[in-house]
Scaffold this motif. Structure first.
Motif, PDB file in Angstrom:
ATOM      1  N   GLU A  25       0.764  -1.076  -0.085  1.00  0.00           N
ATOM      2  CA  GLU A  25       0.012   0.005  -0.128  1.00  0.00           C
ATOM      3  C   GLU A  25       0.934   1.222   0.098  1.00  0.00           C
ATOM      4  OE1 GLU A  25      -3.035   0.276   3.036  1.00  0.00           O
ATOM      5  OE2 GLU A  25      -3.699  -1.709   2.863  1.00  0.00           O
ATOM      6  N   VAL A  26       1.097   1.965  -1.094  1.00  0.00           N
ATOM      7  CA  VAL A  26       1.646   3.387  -1.351  1.00  0.00           C
ATOM      8  C   VAL A  26       0.695   4.173  -0.503  1.00  0.00           C
ATOM      9  CG1 VAL A  26       0.781   3.809  -3.389  1.00  0.00           C
ATOM     10  CG2 VAL A  26       2.932   4.897  -2.442  1.00  0.00           C
ATOM     11  N   GLU A  27       1.494   4.872   0.430  1.00  0.00           N
ATOM     12  CA  GLU A  27       0.893   5.907   1.105  1.00  0.00           C
ATOM     13  C   GLU A  27       1.649   7.470   1.441  1.00  0.00           C
ATOM     14  OE1 GLU A  27      -1.444   5.062   4.495  1.00  0.00           O
ATOM     15  OE2 GLU A  27      -1.624   2.955   3.593  1.00  0.00           O
ATOM     16  N   LEU A  28       1.196   8.484   1.466  1.00  0.00           N
ATOM     17  CA  LEU A  28       1.743   9.667   1.884  1.00  0.00           C
ATOM     18  C   LEU A  28       1.641   9.657   3.533  1.00  0.00           C
ATOM     19  CD1 LEU A  28       2.719  12.650   1.244  1.00  0.00           C
ATOM     20  CD2 LEU A  28       0.362  13.404   1.618  1.00  0.00           C
ATOM     21  N   GLY A  29       2.983   9.836   3.883  1.00  0.00           N
ATOM     22  CA  GLY A  29       3.122   9.948   5.562  1.00  0.00           C
ATOM     23  C   GLY A  29       3.467  11.578   5.835  1.00  0.00           C
ATOM     24  N   VAL A  30       2.953  11.625   6.928  1.00  0.00           N
ATOM     25  CA  VAL A  30       3.059  12.749   7.596  1.00  0.00           C
ATOM     26  C   VAL A  30       4.085  12.874   8.745  1.00  0.00           C
ATOM     27  CG1 VAL A  30       1.820  15.185   8.493  1.00  0.00           C
ATOM     28  CG2 VAL A  30       0.619  13.438   6.372  1.00  0.00           C
ATOM     29  N   VAL A  31       4.934  13.719   8.756  1.00  0.00           N
ATOM     30  CA  VAL A  31       5.674  13.784  10.082  1.00  0.00           C
ATOM     31  C   VAL A  31       5.435  14.952  11.002  1.00  0.00           C
ATOM     32  CG1 VAL A  31       8.068  13.468  11.019  1.00  0.00           C
ATOM     33  CG2 VAL A  31       7.585  12.256   8.875  1.00  0.00           C
ATOM     34  N   ILE A  32       5.178  14.554  12.201  1.00  0.00           N
ATOM     35  CA  ILE A  32       4.470  15.738  12.877  1.00  0.00           C
ATOM     36  C   ILE A  32       6.062  16.286  13.598  1.00  0.00           C
ATOM     37  CG2 ILE A  32       3.579  16.461  15.206  1.00  0.00           C
ATOM     38  CD1 ILE A  32       1.719  15.384  12.783  1.00  0.00           C
ATOM     39  N   GLY A  33       5.836  17.813  13.700  1.00  0.00           N
ATOM     40  CA  GLY A  33       6.716  18.756  13.967  1.00  0.00           C
ATOM     41  C   GLY A  33       6.530  19.118  15.377  1.00  0.00           C
ATOM     42  N   THR A  34       5.588  19.534  15.861  1.00  0.00           N
ATOM     43  CA  THR A  34       5.314  20.188  17.169  1.00  0.00           C
ATOM     44  C   THR A  34       3.856  19.361  17.732  1.00  0.00           C
ATOM     45  OG1 THR A  34       4.073  21.960  16.274  1.00  0.00           O
ATOM     46  CG2 THR A  34       6.231  22.428  16.669  1.00  0.00           C
ATOM     47  N   ARG A  35       3.666  19.358  18.768  1.00  0.00           N
ATOM     48  CA  ARG A  35       2.692  18.474  19.412  1.00  0.00           C
ATOM     49  C   ARG A  35       1.458  18.981  19.213  1.00  0.00           C
ATOM     50  NH1 ARG A  35      -0.258  17.829  24.659  1.00  0.00           N
ATOM     51  NH2 ARG A  35      -0.021  15.625  25.443  1.00  0.00           N
ATOM     52  N   ALA A  36       0.413  18.417  18.711  1.00  0.00           N
ATOM     53  CA  ALA A  36      -0.849  18.786  18.093  1.00  0.00           C
ATOM     54  C   ALA A  36      -1.809  18.183  19.185  1.00  0.00           C
ATOM     55  CB  ALA A  36      -1.021  18.218  16.793  1.00  0.00           C
ATOM     56  N   SER A  37      -2.655  18.570  19.709  1.00  0.00           N
ATOM     57  CA  SER A  37      -3.595  18.342  20.601  1.00  0.00           C
ATOM     58  C   SER A  37      -4.881  19.318  20.704  1.00  0.00           C
ATOM     59  CB  SER A  37      -3.246  18.279  22.191  1.00  0.00           C
ATOM     60  OG  SER A  37      -4.000  17.374  22.953  1.00  0.00           O
ATOM     61  N   TYR A  38      -6.000  18.623  20.584  1.00  0.00           N
ATOM     62  CA  TYR A  38      -7.176  19.772  20.563  1.00  0.00           C
ATOM     63  C   TYR A  38      -6.970  21.028  19.548  1.00  0.00           C
ATOM     64  CZ  TYR A  38      -8.717  16.735  24.413  1.00  0.00           C
ATOM     65  OH  TYR A  38      -8.969  15.884  25.362  1.00  0.00           O
ATOM     66  N   LEU A  39      -6.485  20.751  18.355  1.00  0.00           N
ATOM     67  CA  LEU A  39      -6.569  21.810  17.433  1.00  0.00           C
ATOM     68  C   LEU A  39      -7.903  22.341  17.274  1.00  0.00           C
ATOM     69  CD1 LEU A  39      -4.015  20.500  14.894  1.00  0.00           C
ATOM     70  CD2 LEU A  39      -3.530  21.597  16.978  1.00  0.00           C
ATOM     71  N   ASP A  40      -7.873  23.600  17.112  1.00  0.00           N
ATOM     72  CA  ASP A  40      -9.315  24.293  16.778  1.00  0.00           C
ATOM     73  C   ASP A  40      -9.925  24.103  15.462  1.00  0.00           C
ATOM     74  OD1 ASP A  40      -9.270  25.602  19.609  1.00  0.00           O
ATOM     75  OD2 ASP A  40      -8.167  27.377  18.805  1.00  0.00           O
TER      76      ASP A  40
ATOM     77  N   GLY B 148       7.812  13.844  15.809  1.00  0.00           N
ATOM     78  CA  GLY B 148       8.566  12.772  15.140  1.00  0.00           C
ATOM     79  C   GLY B 148       7.346  11.556  15.150  1.00  0.00           C
ATOM     80  N   ASP B 149       6.271  11.744  15.321  1.00  0.00           N
ATOM     81  CA  ASP B 149       5.169  10.644  15.076  1.00  0.00           C
ATOM     82  C   ASP B 149       4.979  10.746  13.615  1.00  0.00           C
ATOM     83  OD1 ASP B 149       4.938  10.165  17.879  1.00  0.00           O
ATOM     84  OD2 ASP B 149       3.086  10.855  18.160  1.00  0.00           O
ATOM     85  N   LEU B 150       4.595   9.652  12.941  1.00  0.00           N
ATOM     86  CA  LEU B 150       4.240   9.281  11.795  1.00  0.00           C
ATOM     87  C   LEU B 150       2.725   9.006  11.484  1.00  0.00           C
ATOM     88  CD1 LEU B 150       5.192   8.960   8.776  1.00  0.00           C
ATOM     89  CD2 LEU B 150       5.816   6.496   9.493  1.00  0.00           C
ATOM     90  N   VAL B 151       2.250   9.831  10.736  1.00  0.00           N
ATOM     91  CA  VAL B 151       0.687   9.696  10.293  1.00  0.00           C
ATOM     92  C   VAL B 151       0.551   9.147   8.671  1.00  0.00           C
ATOM     93  CG1 VAL B 151      -1.578  10.696   9.954  1.00  0.00           C
ATOM     94  CG2 VAL B 151      -0.083  11.420  11.947  1.00  0.00           C
ATOM     95  N   LEU B 152      -0.062   8.143   8.556  1.00  0.00           N
ATOM     96  CA  LEU B 152      -0.203   7.513   7.167  1.00  0.00           C
ATOM     97  C   LEU B 152      -1.683   7.791   6.888  1.00  0.00           C
ATOM     98  CD1 LEU B 152       1.742   4.079   7.271  1.00  0.00           C
ATOM     99  CD2 LEU B 152       2.701   6.419   6.938  1.00  0.00           C
ATOM    100  N   THR B 153      -1.918   8.521   5.601  1.00  0.00           N
ATOM    101  CA  THR B 153      -3.099   8.931   5.247  1.00  0.00           C
ATOM    102  C   THR B 153      -4.018   8.284   4.465  1.00  0.00           C
ATOM    103  OG1 THR B 153      -1.861  10.008   3.346  1.00  0.00           O
ATOM    104  CG2 THR B 153      -1.979  11.173   5.348  1.00  0.00           C
ATOM    105  N   GLY B 154      -3.671   7.012   3.919  1.00  0.00           N
ATOM    106  CA  GLY B 154      -4.333   5.937   3.396  1.00  0.00           C
ATOM    107  C   GLY B 154      -3.687   5.665   2.076  1.00  0.00           C
ATOM    108  N   THR B 155      -4.417   4.548   1.390  1.00  0.00           N
ATOM    109  CA  THR B 155      -3.818   4.190  -0.172  1.00  0.00           C
ATOM    110  C   THR B 155      -4.860   4.055  -0.969  1.00  0.00           C
ATOM    111  OG1 THR B 155      -2.377   2.337  -0.729  1.00  0.00           O
ATOM    112  CG2 THR B 155      -4.307   1.618  -0.040  1.00  0.00           C
TER     113      THR B 155
END
Length: 291
Positions: free
Chosen positions: A126-141, A239-246
């Motif tokens: 499954e090829v997927e676009l991965g997103v690497v987090i740079g700063t902590r994300a919690s309860y974004l508006d 540093g967390d990695l989020v995969l966005t689907g294939t």
């Protein structure tokens, strides 16, 4: 900028690319990890490049390419995020993002070999676009807030074992997603200023034959929406990695055979680089075949 980690497993050197040359950045950071991404690290590397104070890494072209990020604290994945893939899987497009997890030890280099799990008959690509987090994300508006928390993007192969995922799962997908090496990542981490994540081409090939060919323009839930949505339920750490689907074109569709010993999978995302993995049978299965 393009960041990478080059060298043997466990001893990778952090580097940055400029003008076709890989420069050693170990004087700035010991690794491409959450601490580096959430600090002034990226800006410090940019300043050092501009000042000409970095040294090329000797023999860079001959070194193994590791995952471009050190082992993340979490790998969070979104399922069925392309309508055509949902259809080939026998499902309707989701109304809200479907989330599942991969363990951090699935993250390996883009060209490392991948062992097919013992007893597997349905290992898939499954090829997927991965997103690497740079700063902590919690309860974004809002989704618009997500961009400020993204360090960059990577090519990823969300390798899956479909029997484990769907038939003996107990309702959860992660059994089929977490075998060691099931997330080849890289070759590069590319900063957001160089990527239009809303419209990049994704392709995959098995033994040289085309399988997937789509664009992130077909995502049901955008990158920004995914990061915002996830932040309502968990904290995404640097540093967390989020995969966005294939997209469509996997073996689960029934149109292609599942992977077997010796098969070669290549996946590529425009601007983010190409991977190549040789899939090998588990030693027990290879021995059983010879008996």
């Amino acid at each position: 900028m393009k960041f990478a980690r080059l060298g043997p497993v466990g001893s990778e050197s952090p580097v940055v690319e400029s003008g076709g040359t890989w420069f050693d950045i170990s004087s700035i950071t010991t690794d491409i990890d959450g601490a580096f991404l959430s600090s002034s690290g990226v800006a410090d590397v940019r300043a050092a490049l501009d000042a000409g104070t970095l040294t090329p890494l000797a023999g860079a072209d001959e070194l193994r390419i590791g995952a471009p990020i050190a082992r993340p604290s979490a790998v969070i994945c979104i399922g069925m995020n392309y309508a055509a893939h949902a259809a080939e899987s026998g499902s309707l497009p989701p109304e809200i993002p479907i989330m599942f997890m991969k363990t951090p030890n699935t993250v390996v280099g883009p060209n490392d070999s991948v062992e097919i799990p013992r007893g597997s008959t349905k290992t898939d690509w499954e090829v997927e676009l991965g997103v690497v987090i740079g700063t902590r994300a919690s309860y974004l508006d809002s989704p618009e807030d997500a961009a400020g928390h993204i360090a960059g993007f990577v090519t990823a192969n969300d390798v899956s074992e479909r029997t484990f995922q769907l038939e003996v799962s107990g309702g959860q997908w992660s059994k089929g997603k977490c075998a060691p090496g099931f997330n080849p990542t890289g070759p590069w981490l590319v900063t957001p200023d160089e990527v239009n994540a809303a419209d990049v081409r994704l392709t995959s090939f098995v033994n040289g034959e085309p399988r997937q060919d789509s664009s992130t323009a077909d995502l049901i839930f955008s990158v920004e929406y995914i990061i915002w949505h996830l932040s309502q339920y968990l904290a995404l750490e640097p540093g967390d990695l989020v995969l966005t689907g294939t997209p469509e074109g996997v073996a689960l569709s029934g149109r292609f055979p599942y992977l077997a010993d010796g098969d070669v999978v290549e996946v590529e995302i425009e601007g983010l680089g190409r991977q190549r993995q040789v899939f090998t049978a588990h030693a027990d299965d290879r021995a059983a075949t010879k008996e």
